[in-house]
Design a protein around this motif. Structure first.
Motif, PDB file in Angstrom:
ATOM      1  N   UNK A   1       0.996  -0.915  -0.311  1.00 40.30           N
ATOM      2  CA  UNK A   1      -0.015   0.426   0.059  1.00 40.30           C
ATOM      3  C   UNK A   1       0.386   1.421   0.166  1.00 40.30           C
ATOM      4  N   UNK A   2       2.448   1.230   0.520  1.00 37.91           N
ATOM      5  CA  UNK A   2       2.642   2.115   0.724  1.00 37.91           C
ATOM      6  C   UNK A   2       3.297   3.170  -0.860  1.00 37.91           C
ATOM      7  N   UNK A   3       3.593   1.619  -1.131  1.00 37.22           N
ATOM      8  CA  UNK A   3       4.368   1.763  -2.410  1.00 37.22           C
ATOM      9  C   UNK A   3       2.876   2.210  -3.729  1.00 37.22           C
ATOM     10  N   UNK A   4       2.125   1.589  -3.560  1.00 37.66           N
ATOM     11  CA  UNK A   4       0.872   1.860  -4.168  1.00 37.66           C
ATOM     12  C   UNK A   4       0.613   3.482  -4.299  1.00 37.66           C
ATOM     13  N   UNK A   5      -0.112   3.942  -3.551  1.00 41.63           N
ATOM     14  CA  UNK A   5       0.099   4.986  -2.459  1.00 41.63           C
ATOM     15  C   UNK A   5       0.654   6.123  -3.370  1.00 41.63           C
ATOM     16  N   UNK A   6       1.611   5.592  -2.957  1.00 35.13           N
ATOM     17  CA  UNK A   6       3.140   6.283  -3.360  1.00 35.13           C
ATOM     18  C   UNK A   6       2.899   6.858  -5.065  1.00 35.13           C
ATOM     19  N   UNK A   7       2.610   5.228  -5.595  1.00 35.36           N
ATOM     20  CA  UNK A   7       2.623   5.597  -7.211  1.00 35.36           C
ATOM     21  C   UNK A   7       1.165   6.461  -7.314  1.00 35.36           C
ATOM     22  N   UNK A   8       0.301   6.551  -7.117  1.00 39.46           N
ATOM     23  CA  UNK A   8      -0.744   6.724  -7.338  1.00 39.46           C
ATOM     24  C   UNK A   8      -1.173   8.279  -7.475  1.00 39.46           C
ATOM     25  N   UNK A   9      -0.212   8.860  -6.712  1.00 39.56           N
ATOM     26  CA  UNK A   9       0.240  10.753  -6.167  1.00 39.56           C
ATOM     27  C   UNK A   9       0.649  10.985  -7.110  1.00 39.56           C
ATOM     28  N   UNK A  10       1.999  10.063  -7.407  1.00 41.69           N
ATOM     29  CA  UNK A  10       2.625  10.283  -8.923  1.00 41.69           C
ATOM     30  C   UNK A  10       2.647  10.549 -10.019  1.00 41.69           C
ATOM     31  N   UNK A  11       0.999   9.592 -10.425  1.00 42.37           N
ATOM     32  CA  UNK A  11       1.039   9.052 -11.232  1.00 42.37           C
ATOM     33  C   UNK A  11      -0.285  10.118 -11.647  1.00 42.37           C
ATOM     34  N   UNK A  12      -0.713  11.057 -10.763  1.00 41.68           N
ATOM     35  CA  UNK A  12      -1.688  12.223 -10.661  1.00 41.68           C
ATOM     36  C   UNK A  12      -1.111  13.348 -11.250  1.00 41.68           C
ATOM     37  N   UNK A  13      -0.416  12.867 -10.220  1.00 39.62           N
ATOM     38  CA  UNK A  13      -0.059  15.024 -10.009  1.00 39.62           C
ATOM     39  C   UNK A  13       1.382  15.348 -11.390  1.00 39.62           C
ATOM     40  N   UNK A  14       2.483  14.295 -11.515  1.00 39.08           N
ATOM     41  CA  UNK A  14       3.344  14.268 -12.119  1.00 39.08           C
ATOM     42  C   UNK A  14       2.967  13.657 -13.827  1.00 39.08           C
ATOM     43  N   UNK A  15       1.686  12.708 -13.483  1.00 35.19           N
ATOM     44  CA  UNK A  15       1.967  12.128 -14.666  1.00 35.19           C
ATOM     45  C   UNK A  15       0.508  12.466 -15.607  1.00 35.19           C
TER      46      UNK A  15
END
Ligand code: IDP
Ligand code: CA
Length: 512
Positions: free
Chosen positions: A413-427
């Motif tokens: 979940x730590x990885x997935x949460x970080x990926x989601x925020x990064x995908x939405x903001x930086x992606x």
């Protein structure tokens, strides 16, 4: 004599009086009684026929089955809609969702026969749920997504065999089998968009639509109505639904589902450790909690066409958590390539994307992860802080706090949460300003958000291009109007009888 005469005169006067009364009172005439009875009976019959004929048919449903063969698992959905209202929007509802036990169908490539059999429990449930007399007319569709796309890229024959297996198995049921195929990323995005907008009843109102964000294990989709010039034809879909035209931007990023990105990210970290990739190297991972330690094989990481590079076999490495949210964000950022954009604006990896517009529904793993982390209703900055705190929580504490959550999910979940925020903001370039426009959703009403409903609506032609003809009055209004009109006719009829009777009597007298 006189008496007799008098008597007979009186008798005849009396007789004439009664005759006059009979003429005055129409109810003494059998034919008037008959007409009146038929008149009233006719009106009652008219109302009864109208009510019975137009009565909504309760409990008469039609059904459709869609199997979502995802990369991580398969889900079966049964949809139902009132039999007589196929073209009315908002009528189709989810009746049942069944999660197939085990992994996705692509994982059965070494023994394809088992792919079909894996669906047995849910298909049996579907057979028991749908009334027998509807079985033969109930369509069954299976759509496979990114897991099967990846298998096809790797081994075309293996993917064909898996599809054949599920095809043969589904045909053993009494339903109307309509095919099993790998749907394209564009279809996955577009049908997800149709689902959420259909369920919100936005398609008939031209007022606004909801963009769709879908995160799977092996791919992720972004779809929204854009007023901008869509520079890349691959990302553009035009629809005409209920008389409204929509120009959709859509893109599906293969390999950017959360499970494949985890592999990509681990592969990057492994390759940057500069250790000899022999047995038992240690990978210190900021995206896993402090105290987390697991032995994994290189094959677990590199066994995907998404992960280019070393094809290592059974050699093992020790995966150790560091629990450092900021470093995790930096590591996850590396899976996005921002360097090459040949369009006016891009999301990442050189993919054209106009600036995000309007409100969005984020579902599937977007919802599972953000809901677990309790981050669905915070501003972006707060969500980042909370996530960093969660990532810094020791693994022991995490396990103690969530004894009933699968350890594999829990560790990620730590990885997935970080990926989601990064995908939405930086992606996708959401900002703290428009972050509130993203709503994390699992269901709308009783139906799950996902591509399956849109897929079925499209294949059964249940969303017409033009507004369907609907009765000008709703059912309740129609019945009320019928009753009122009938009563009015009745009253007018009675009045007419009365009015008609009086002048006729006086005219007759005058003539006499
Ligand atoms: O309860 C949950 N918690 C966290 N993740 C979940 C949960 N349920 C499903 N998922 C994840 O959602 C994703 C669903 O992806 P799916 O199997 O649909 O792949 P695809 O759409 O890429 O083909 C997977 O990554 C799966 O692990
Ligand atoms: Ca999916």
């Amino acid at each position: 004599m006189g008496d007799i005469l008098h008597w007979s005169q009186t008798k005849s006067e009396d007789f004439l009086g009664r005759e006059e009364m009979k003429t005055k009172n129409p109810w003494h005439r059998p034919w008037i009684i008959c007409i009146s009875v038929f008149f009233v009976a006719g009106i009652i019959a008219m109302v009864v026929v109208a009510v019975v004929q137009n009565k909504p048919l309760h409990q008469k449903y039609k059904y459709g089955i869609v199997l979502d063969a995802g990369s991580s698992h398969t889900s079966l959905y049964i949809y139902q809609w009132p039999a007589e209202k196929e073209n009315n929007t908002g009528m189709v509802q989810q009746k049942l969702a069944c999660n197939v036990k085990g992994k996705g169908i692509s994982s059965y490539s070494p023994e394809p026969k088992k792919a079909g059999e894996s669906l047995k429990e849910c298909m049996d449930k579907a057979r028991d749920t749908i009334p027998n007399h509807r079985h033969h007319e109930t369509p069954v569709y299976l759509g496979a997504t990114a897991g099967m796309r990846l298998l096809k890229m790797e081994n075309d024959t293996a993917s064909e065999k898996v599809l054949e297996s599920v095809e043969q198995f589904l045909q053993t049921y009494p339903f109307s089998y309509q095919g099993a195929r790998i749907i394209t990323g564009q279809e996955e995005g577009a049908f997800g968009w149709i689902t959420v907008n259909y369920l919100n009843d936005y398609l008939r109102k031209a007022s606004g639509t909801l963009g769709a964000l879908d995160l799977g294990g092996a791919s992720t989709q972004i779809t929204f109505v854009s007023g901008q010039n869509l520079e890349s034809p691959d990302n553009s879909i035009d629809f005409r639904l209920y008389g409204n035209d929509y120009q959709l931007y859509t893109h599906s990023f293969l390999c950017y589902g959360k499970d494949q990105v985890l592999k990509l990210s681990l592969a990057n970290e492994i390759q940057s450790t500069n250790q000899q990739l022999t047995d038992n190297i240690t990978l210190q991972d900021p995206c896993f909690h402090k105290g987390y330690k697991a032995t994994k094989t290189f094959e677990d990481v590199f066994n995907s066409p998404c992960v280019r590079g070393l094809r290592l076999t059974q050699n093992k490495f020790v995966h150790v958590g560091l629990g450092d949210g900021e470093a995790c964000h930096a590591a996850v950022r590396k899976v996005f390539n921002d360097s090459r954009c040949t369009h006016s604006t891009c999301s990442f990896n050189g993919v054209f994307q106009p600036p995000v517009e309007g409100k969005f529904g984020a579902f599937s793993a977007f919802y599972f992860v953000m809901n677990f982390l309790n981050l669905t209703s915070y501003p972006l900055d707060v969500a980042k802080e909370q996530l960093a705190r969660y990532c810094a929580t020791p693994w022991n504490t995490i396990i103690q706090n969530h004894p009933n959550v699968k350890e594999k999910y829990l560790s990620e979940y730590c990885f997935s949460g970080t990926y989601i925020l990064t995908l939405l903001e930086d992606g996708y370039n959401f900002t703290s300003k428009n972050w509130k426009d993203i709503e994390f959703i699992k269901q709308i009403g009783d139906s799950d958000a996902g591509w399956t409903l849109g897929y079925m609506l499209n294949l059964t032609n249940m969303i017409p291009a033009e507004v369907p003809d609907t009765p000008p009055l709703p059912y309740g209004g129609y019945v009320t109007l019928m009753v009122l009109l009938s009563l009015m006719i009745l009253v007018l009829g009675l009045l007419a009888c009365k009015v008609f009777r009086r002048p006729t009597g006086s005219t007759q007298k005058e003539i006499i």
